[in-house]
Design a protein around this motif. Structure first.
Motif, PDB file in Angstrom:
ATOM      1  N   VAL A 249       0.845  -1.193   0.000  1.00 18.78           N
ATOM      2  CA  VAL A 249       0.000   0.000   0.000  1.00 18.78           C
ATOM      3  C   VAL A 249       0.883   1.246   0.000  1.00 18.78           C
ATOM      4  CG1 VAL A 249      -1.777   1.266   1.278  1.00 18.78           C
ATOM      5  CG2 VAL A 249      -1.774  -1.236   1.289  1.00 18.78           C
ATOM      6  N   TYR A 250       0.438   2.267  -0.728  1.00 18.47           N
ATOM      7  CA  TYR A 250       1.177   3.533  -0.775  1.00 18.47           C
ATOM      8  C   TYR A 250       0.253   4.724  -0.596  1.00 18.47           C
ATOM      9  CZ  TYR A 250       5.527   1.559  -2.619  1.00 18.47           C
ATOM     10  OH  TYR A 250       6.695   0.871  -2.763  1.00 18.47           O
ATOM     11  N   SER A 251       0.759   5.723   0.126  1.00 18.28           N
ATOM     12  CA  SER A 251       0.245   7.073  -0.055  1.00 18.28           C
ATOM     13  C   SER A 251       1.081   7.650  -1.188  1.00 18.28           C
ATOM     14  CB  SER A 251       0.405   7.908   1.217  1.00 18.28           C
ATOM     15  OG  SER A 251       0.104   9.258   0.925  1.00 18.28           O
ATOM     16  N   LEU A 252       0.520   7.705  -2.374  1.00 16.08           N
ATOM     17  CA  LEU A 252       1.249   8.236  -3.526  1.00 16.08           C
ATOM     18  C   LEU A 252       1.431   9.746  -3.414  1.00 16.08           C
ATOM     19  CD1 LEU A 252      -0.441   6.176  -6.394  1.00 16.08           C
ATOM     20  CD2 LEU A 252       1.729   5.705  -5.225  1.00 16.08           C
ATOM     21  N   THR A 253       0.748  10.336  -2.448  1.00 19.80           N
ATOM     22  CA  THR A 253       0.926  11.752  -2.138  1.00 19.80           C
ATOM     23  C   THR A 253       2.376  12.046  -1.816  1.00 19.80           C
ATOM     24  OG1 THR A 253      -1.263  11.693  -1.112  1.00 19.80           O
ATOM     25  CG2 THR A 253       0.114  13.610  -0.615  1.00 19.80           C
ATOM     26  N   LYS A 254       3.057  11.084  -1.216  1.00 17.50           N
ATOM     27  CA  LYS A 254       4.389  11.298  -0.652  1.00 17.50           C
ATOM     28  C   LYS A 254       5.472  11.197  -1.739  1.00 17.50           C
ATOM     29  CE  LYS A 254       2.192  11.446   3.340  1.00 17.50           C
ATOM     30  NZ  LYS A 254       0.838  11.016   3.043  1.00 17.50           N
ATOM     31  N   TYR A 255       6.362  10.241  -1.659  1.00 18.08           N
ATOM     32  CA  TYR A 255       7.503  10.204  -2.573  1.00 18.08           C
ATOM     33  C   TYR A 255       7.101  10.022  -4.041  1.00 18.08           C
ATOM     34  CZ  TYR A 255      10.609   9.918   1.463  1.00 18.08           C
ATOM     35  OH  TYR A 255      11.287  10.182   2.615  1.00 18.08           O
ATOM     36  N   ALA A 256       6.090   9.229  -4.304  1.00 19.61           N
ATOM     37  CA  ALA A 256       5.683   8.999  -5.697  1.00 19.61           C
ATOM     38  C   ALA A 256       5.228  10.296  -6.347  1.00 19.61           C
ATOM     39  CB  ALA A 256       4.582   7.949  -5.763  1.00 19.61           C
ATOM     40  N   GLY A 257       4.374  11.048  -5.655  1.00 21.02           N
ATOM     41  CA  GLY A 257       3.956  12.364  -6.149  1.00 21.02           C
ATOM     42  C   GLY A 257       5.108  13.345  -6.023  1.00 21.02           C
ATOM     43  N   GLY A 258       5.646  13.460  -4.818  1.00 15.88           N
ATOM     44  CA  GLY A 258       6.918  14.114  -4.596  1.00 15.88           C
ATOM     45  C   GLY A 258       6.989  15.622  -4.679  1.00 15.88           C
ATOM     46  N   HIS A 259       5.867  16.297  -4.951  1.00 15.99           N
ATOM     47  CA  HIS A 259       5.912  17.753  -5.081  1.00 15.99           C
ATOM     48  C   HIS A 259       4.890  18.458  -4.182  1.00 15.99           C
ATOM     49  CE1 HIS A 259       7.867  16.309  -8.753  1.00 15.99           C
ATOM     50  NE2 HIS A 259       8.484  17.476  -8.810  1.00 15.99           N
ATOM     51  N   SER A 260       4.272  17.707  -3.279  1.00 17.31           N
ATOM     52  CA  SER A 260       3.280  18.267  -2.349  1.00 17.31           C
ATOM     53  C   SER A 260       2.163  19.013  -3.075  1.00 17.31           C
ATOM     54  CB  SER A 260       3.975  19.195  -1.330  1.00 17.31           C
ATOM     55  OG  SER A 260       4.941  18.492  -0.588  1.00 17.31           O
ATOM     56  N   ASP A 261       1.753  18.473  -4.225  1.00 17.79           N
ATOM     57  CA  ASP A 261       0.706  19.149  -4.986  1.00 17.79           C
ATOM     58  C   ASP A 261      -0.420  18.207  -5.428  1.00 17.79           C
ATOM     59  OD1 ASP A 261       2.089  17.673  -6.877  1.00 17.79           O
ATOM     60  OD2 ASP A 261       2.689  19.383  -8.118  1.00 17.79           O
ATOM     61  N   LEU A 262      -0.474  17.014  -4.833  1.00 15.21           N
ATOM     62  CA  LEU A 262      -1.542  16.080  -5.156  1.00 15.21           C
ATOM     63  C   LEU A 262      -1.772  15.144  -3.985  1.00 15.21           C
ATOM     64  CD1 LEU A 262      -0.267  12.992  -5.838  1.00 15.21           C
ATOM     65  CD2 LEU A 262       0.589  14.232  -7.824  1.00 15.21           C
ATOM     66  N   VAL A 263      -2.929  14.497  -3.989  1.00 13.62           N
ATOM     67  CA  VAL A 263      -3.280  13.485  -2.991  1.00 13.62           C
ATOM     68  C   VAL A 263      -3.737  12.241  -3.734  1.00 13.62           C
ATOM     69  CG1 VAL A 263      -4.832  12.862  -1.103  1.00 13.62           C
ATOM     70  CG2 VAL A 263      -3.915  15.188  -1.240  1.00 13.62           C
ATOM     71  N   ALA A 264      -3.122  11.092  -3.444  1.00 12.57           N
ATOM     72  CA  ALA A 264      -3.478   9.852  -4.137  1.00 12.57           C
ATOM     73  C   ALA A 264      -2.941   8.658  -3.359  1.00 12.57           C
ATOM     74  CB  ALA A 264      -2.918   9.838  -5.568  1.00 12.57           C
TER      75      ALA A 264
END
Length: 442
Positions: A249-264
């Motif tokens: 499981v991932y909060s893709l908001t964090k490292y995957a998104g990586g720019h503090s501009d999305l929630v997923a």
């Protein structure tokens, strides 16, 4: 994911974007690395007017080529036929941006399949709803992210779901005891882990959990799946599927998104488990939107670069903090050996490829000192979350874990002097200067 249909199948199902996407992952016998595949895997420019990057598909529904195709797609969506829809149906179920994203997410951990969600918590909630029914028991590590603990104990608990936990750094014997206790309370439907734990950074021995599960539930035809939140270290520094986990499981908001501009959020694993979770997602509509999926595709292209730079910065920053007289302890995975954390160091050696860039900082003092430190920072931002390009710092006991009962916070090491820090990609020497000034102000 389905291969390109034969001519006969195409006549029935229709030719769709998912079926025609290129899936080449090797050249001349050389397997391509995830960082390379992030630049184009799963997308064929020829299907989108030659566009180098996938366009954003802002549509709520998709046109079927014929009625037979519509029927077949809905057989997959409703679970009458396993594997999901063969083509695009409706944006609550799937979409081109989401499917390309899911293809690329799976690559990082060599997972058979993946799903994208509207947030990390919607991914976790959908997982729980898909796997657990009233009367079942969840065995989990602790601590978990506060919202996850609330979901298990307070929300699922209202529907008769029970839980048993063990500390993140538990030994095999302690894990066995929790598994047996869970089995005594009823049907253990799911084993849920978080490693490193939020916010203490304690590691879970996934291999020991898998061995315990296999031993305690040896007489069961289907053993309870092991799911793990891999947000803090994944996918670069920790790959739980290689160590016995079934679902990641991932909060893709964090490292995957990586720019503090999305929630997923994201869930990866075997096709069988993902199919079960997909049916629940189709029903309750927790899929991420196409714009967010598109932004994540952008972010995945630089994931390795960002995580590597942040990890290098963390090594330098933690080395400075570890020697400072106003610091009680730095909960950084790279220091486990020198801190005499034998059990944790052993887990780290077996499971992890790097120490990450998020760590726990224990200051000498209490809430007063922690707040003064946070309020003095100039470069590091006082905000929750982690894994962005910028450095963030927060006080878990007073913020993200405020809702956790005081006695449980104390037992789990979530104390008033704990500051959680996520190092970004700024200049390391500038960050050290910022932390030095904040410590001097205490």
């Amino acid at each position: 994911m389905p291969d390109q249909p034969t001519e006969t199948e195409a006549d029935i199902t229709g030719v769709d974007a998912k079926a025609l996407k290129p899936h080449a992952s090797s050249i001349g016998g050389r397997n391509l690395k995830p960082s390379t595949l992030m630049m184009g895997h799963g997308f064929d420019p020829a299907l989108s007017e030659g566009s180098l990057k996938p366009p954003i598909f802002l549509t709520s529904t998709f046109v079927f080529p014929n009625a037979a195709a519509g029927k077949r797609h809905f057989e997959g969506v409703t679970g009458k036929r396993p594997g999901g829809a063969d083509g695009l149906v409706y944006s609550r179920f799937n979409g081109p941006n989401q499917e390309i994203l899911e293809d690329r997410l799976g690559i990082w951990e060599n997972a058979e399949d993946a799903l994208a969600f509207s947030s990390g918590m919607s991914a976790i909630a959908t997982l729980f709803l898909a796997m657990v029914k009233p009367g079942d028991t969840i065995v989990h590590s602790g601590p978990l992210y506060a919202a996850t603990e609330t979901l298990i104990a307070r929300i699922l608990g209202k529907f008769g779901v029970k839980w048993v936990d063990f500390p993140a750094g538990a030994t095999r014997e302690e894990i066995d005891a929790a598994m047996k206790k869970g089995a005594e309370t009823g049907n253990v439907a799911l084993i849920y882990l978080e490693s490193p734990a939020n916010p203490t950074n304690a590691l879970v021995d996934v291999e020991a959990v898998a061995a315990s599960r296999d031993a305690i539930f040896a007489d069961r035809a289907e053993k309870p799946p092991i799911a793990i939140d891999n947000t803090f270290l994944g996918p670069l520094w920790h790959k739980p599927l290689d160590h016995g986990a079934d679902i990641v499981v991932y909060s893709l908001t964090k490292y995957a998104g990586g720019h503090s501009d999305l929630v997923a959020g994201g869930v990866l694993g075997s096709k069988a488990h993902i199919n079960t979770i997909r049916l629940m997602r189709n029903t309750i509509g927790t899929i991420c939107d196409p714009n967010t999926a598109w932004m994540l595709l952008r972010s995945l292209e630089t994931l390795e670069l960002r995580m590597s730079r942040a990890g290098e910065n963390a090594v330098k920053v933690c080395a400075f903090l570890n020697k400072h007289p106003k610091v009680e302890k730095v909960g950084y995975l790279g220091f486990l050996e020198q801190q005499g954390e034998t059990r944790q160091a052993d887990i780290y050696r077996r499971h992890c490829a790097g120490a990450g860039s998020t760590f726990s900082l224990y200051l000498k003092g209490g809430e007063k000192e922690a707040f003064k430190f946070l309020d003095t920072l100039k470069i590091a931002k006082l905000a929750v979350s982690l894994g962005g390009t910028e450095t963030l710092a927060s006080a878990p006991a007073a913020m993200t874990h405020l809702s956790v009962p005081d006695e449980r916070k104390q037992a789990l090491g979530i104390t008033d002097n704990l500051v959680r820090i996520s190092i970004g990609v700024e200049d390391a020497d500038d960050l050290i200067a910022d932390f030095a000034a904040a410590l001097d102000a205490i």
